[in-house]
Enzyme design. Structure first.
Site, PDB file in Angstrom:
ATOM      1  N   THR A  69      35.312  41.009  40.347  1.00 45.92           N
ATOM      2  CA  THR A  69      35.759  42.385  40.165  1.00 45.92           C
ATOM      3  C   THR A  69      35.721  42.740  38.681  1.00 45.92           C
ATOM      4  O   THR A  69      36.013  41.887  37.833  1.00 45.92           O
ATOM      5  CB  THR A  69      37.148  42.631  40.794  1.00 45.92           C
ATOM      6  N   GLU A  70      35.330  43.980  38.390  1.00 45.12           N
ATOM      7  CA  GLU A  70      35.102  44.395  37.003  1.00 45.12           C
ATOM      8  C   GLU A  70      36.328  44.206  36.116  1.00 45.12           C
ATOM      9  O   GLU A  70      36.208  44.001  34.921  1.00 45.12           O
ATOM     10  CB  GLU A  70      34.727  45.888  36.919  1.00 45.12           C
ATOM     11  N   ASN A  71      37.520  44.365  36.708  1.00 47.10           N
ATOM     12  CA  ASN A  71      38.728  44.266  35.897  1.00 47.10           C
ATOM     13  C   ASN A  71      39.119  42.824  35.582  1.00 47.10           C
ATOM     14  O   ASN A  71      40.202  42.586  35.064  1.00 47.10           O
ATOM     15  CB  ASN A  71      39.885  45.025  36.551  1.00 47.10           C
TER      16      ASN A  71
END
Lengths: 242, 221, 237
Positions: free
Chosen positions: B48-50
């Site tokens: 996930t990007e975060n």
């Protein structure tokens, strides 16, 4: 199927490395961050015309208690396997010490590009991060800027440096889980996590292999996406090894 | 009106693309649903990007919800053994550096060349680029999962995108409620169609000309 | 004298922020990574004409439990303190639920520079790492490339992006020691750890402050060199 990246031997882990490969090797130069067993396996494997990207190119006795305990990239130069090297600290401090790299340079076997240490790290990181090139102030007004593009950004001069991508990275970590997550130990981290990101195949030499979940996720420095093969060193103790 | 596949079924078809050991990033909406349908016997590691890798399913129960364990859509997820955390610069270095095997994204429009538009409806005057541009450029394989047509029945698969682009020529596979299409240098190759639909019917819902695969078959789950 | 970067209050920690400052904040947009008390103190402090750099510019209900809300940069926009935002996710997903920033943007009260999320992270990292600019493939062929230098490197088109550096960074961490070493928790690390490196003055809002040596060095993500001020959050009731 459960993922398991563990290889049975150092020889098996390096067996497919072809002649002409670009190799990212060597944490900093000391024994702690050096994938010594993988380097030995590379020597025995014998691939030729290698390009080595490394902080040092063999420093006798650096970061060790005795010369005997350090196997580093010197053995690849002594075995005539390297044709090109990128490094920031290629020779020993003393001009009286002649390393296998210096001998190979004198024989005309190897071409050297000296790169400032921070730029070397950043160029390899850029390759791993999909960045083509970047502007750094390091080297402005020195020999390093020769032949390079310059640019002024917000009143400061920079030179353009390009990414360096590897085919294989040989790295040294402390503990791996079977998925390939890695943790390092103290100052033996240095270039290893950067090198791990920038090769098609990253091979990690570790002291210990554990099951997924045994490493605290907050302490994992190299996430498993970057690691393809893991091999365990025969001697598990660290920090106390003779 | 003939029945189209529902969102869950689209997600189920998308999940068949995941191979054992793949690192996969799922966008918001139908793509996220694909995490519920990993084919048996395969291990897929989600990114996930975060800044997390290897986390588990959505945390449904409130007692399992932790504000320090969310995905890029702001949903709570659960921990899994082997999970790791990292900052946003490292997260996007992973994406842009080509280390993520598959990203599944929603779309507003996809062109026959694989151009993707998924971040802004021009009439709103503002939108969110978020991580979509990096994912579209960086992932090894880009799958679009969406409804074949918009709410008004208009083409979403178009000769060229009229909305602002997310990236050019980036999409590899389109999975919709009517069909599975591969983007090829010659155009869109129709490989699978929804049960009860004919290629001609799918073509009328699609602006560019579809190339019929010699192995054309019903969508398999 | 022993180093001690602990400030007694959020108000004291932001008291010197001048009008016109450029400030990084917001973690990712969710409750976990948000320096809510520092943002609130900045609202009360009242500095104007701010440029804020963040993933979002305040999105309600994101990454928090149903029915809960938390303080985010939207309150600075609402209070008329923001002149410009540099962000990748400036508005809510649904146009029917407009944020404070969307209203202000449509009313032309604020400027926006929209940046892809990975480019935003990389520009901030570059600012902290002394890199002036870099060539990235993200945004090629889109509105993002407008006005930017393009070049082909290794057969692939790239655009030039320039580093971001701020006057202040308001970040959220889990634990600090008094030297300013920081540890984060889970996905709340995100932009906080890179923003910490890219400001003249980095102020950390933390859940707990411990003595040097109490943080496991293997868990320290932000070394003390990057952190100038630390303030402890009140314990959750």
């Amino acid at each position: 199927m459960a993922i398991d990246k563990v290889f049975p031997s150092f020889a098996a882990a390096v067996a497919d490395i072809p002649d002409g490969a670009v190799m990212l090797i060597d944490g900093f130069g000391g024994a702690g961050g050096m994938p010594s067993y993988l380097i030995t396996a590379m020597r025995d494997h014998g691939a030729k015309n290698l390009t080595v990207v490394s902080n040092s190119l063999g420093l006798p006795g650096f970061g060790t208690r005795s010369e005997a305990e350090l196997v580093d990239t010197s053995i690849l130069f002594a075995n005539h396997q390297v044709k090109k090297a990128y490094a920031s600290f290629p020779v020993p401090r003393s001009p009286n010490v002649v390393t296998p790299f210096i001998e190979a340079l004198r024989r005309g076997e190897v071409v050297l590009e000296v790169v400032p240490q921070g730029t070397l790290v950043e160029r390899v990181r850029a390759a791993g991060a999909g960045i083509g090139a970047f502007y750094t102030p390091t080297g402005v007004g020195t020999d390093v800027e020769n032949g390079k593009e310059k640019k002024t950004i917000n009143d400061k001069e920079y030179i353009l440096e390009y990414a360096i991508k590897g085919d294989y990275a040989l790295i040294r970590a402390h503990i791996a889980d079977r998925l390939g997550n890695l943790v390092y130990r103290m100052t033996s981290r240095n270039m290893n996590p950067i090198w791990a990101t920038a090769a098609r195949v990253t091979i990690a030499e570790v002291d210990e292999i554990v099951e997924p979940g045994e490493l605290d996720p907050e302490t994992i420095v190299t996430p498993c996406v970057y690691v393809h093969r893991i091999v365990k060193r025969p001697n598990k103790t660290r920090g106390t090894e003779a | 009106m003939k029945a189209r596949l529902d969102r869950e079924t689209i997600a189920m078809r998308v999940a068949r693309e995941f191979k054992d050991g793949d690192f996969v990033n799922l966008g918001i909406g139908i793509p996220t649903l694909a995490s519920n349908y990993i084919p048996e016997g395969r291990t897929v590691i989600f990114h996930t990007e975060n800044g997390a890798l290897g986390f588990g399913p959505i945390a449904v129960e409130e007692k399992d919800q932790d504000i320090d364990l969310i995905n890029a859509g702001g949903q709570f997820v659960t921990p899994l053994p082997g999970m790791s955390f990292f900052d946003s610069a490292i997260s996007f270095a992973m994406i842009r550096g080509g280390h993520v095997d598959i990203t599944v994204l929603g779309a507003m429009q996809v062109s026959e060349k694989g151009d993707l538009a998924n971040w802004m409806f021009p009439e709103r005057g503002i939108g969110n680029i978020g991580g979509a541009m990096d994912l579209a450029v960086g992932a090894k394989k880009v799958i679009v999962a969406m409804e074949h047509n918009d709410k008004n029945g208009k083409y979403k698969i178009a000769k060229r995108c009229t909305y602002p682009l997310t990236a050019k020529e980036c999409v590899n596979l389109i999975v919709t409620d009517l069909a599975v299409m591969e983007v090829t240098p010659k155009g869109l190759l129709l490989k699978e169609i929804a049960p009860g639909w004919t290629p001609q019917e799918v073509q009328t819902c699609t602006e560019p000309r579809l190339i019929l695969s010699p192995e054309l078959k019903e969508i398999e789950l | 004298m022993a180093v001690n970067k602990v400030f007694p209050s959020f108000a004291a920690a932001v008291a010197d922020i001048p009008d016109g400052a450029t400030i990084m904040m917001d973690g990712f947009g969710g409750e976990g990574g948000m320096a809510s008390h520092l943002i609130l103190a900045l609202r009360d402090h009242g500095a104007k004409n701010l440029t804020i750099i963040g993933n979002t510019v305040g999105t309600s209900g994101f990454g928090t439990k149903v029915g809960r809300d938390f303080v985010h940069p939207g309150i600075l926009v609402k209070n008329g303190q923001v002149k410009k935002a540099i962000a990748s996710f400036p508005v809510s997903r649904s146009p029917s639920n407009p944020t404070e920033f969307e209203r202000a943007y449509i009313a032309r009260e604020v400027e926006l520079e929209m940046v892809p999320q990975g480019t935003l992270a990389e520009r901030i990292r570059a600012g902290g790492a002394g890199i002036g600019g870099f060539f990235t493939p993200t945004g090629v062929g889109t509105v993002v490339e407008k006005g930017k230098e393009k070049r082909t490197i290794g057969g692939k088109e790239h655009i030039l992006e320039i580093a971001l550096f701020a006057d202040y960074a308001l970040i959220r961490a889990c634990k600090a020691d008094k030297l300013g070493n920081l540890a984060y928790r889970g996905t709340s690390r995100c932009f906080n750890a890179i923003m910490a490196t890219a400001a003249r003055i980095t102020i950390a809002e933390v859940d707990e402050i411990v003595e040097p040596g109490e943080l496991d060095p293997g868990k320290i993500i932000t070394p003390a060199i990057y952190v100038k001020r630390i303030v402890q959050r009140p314990k959750e009731g």
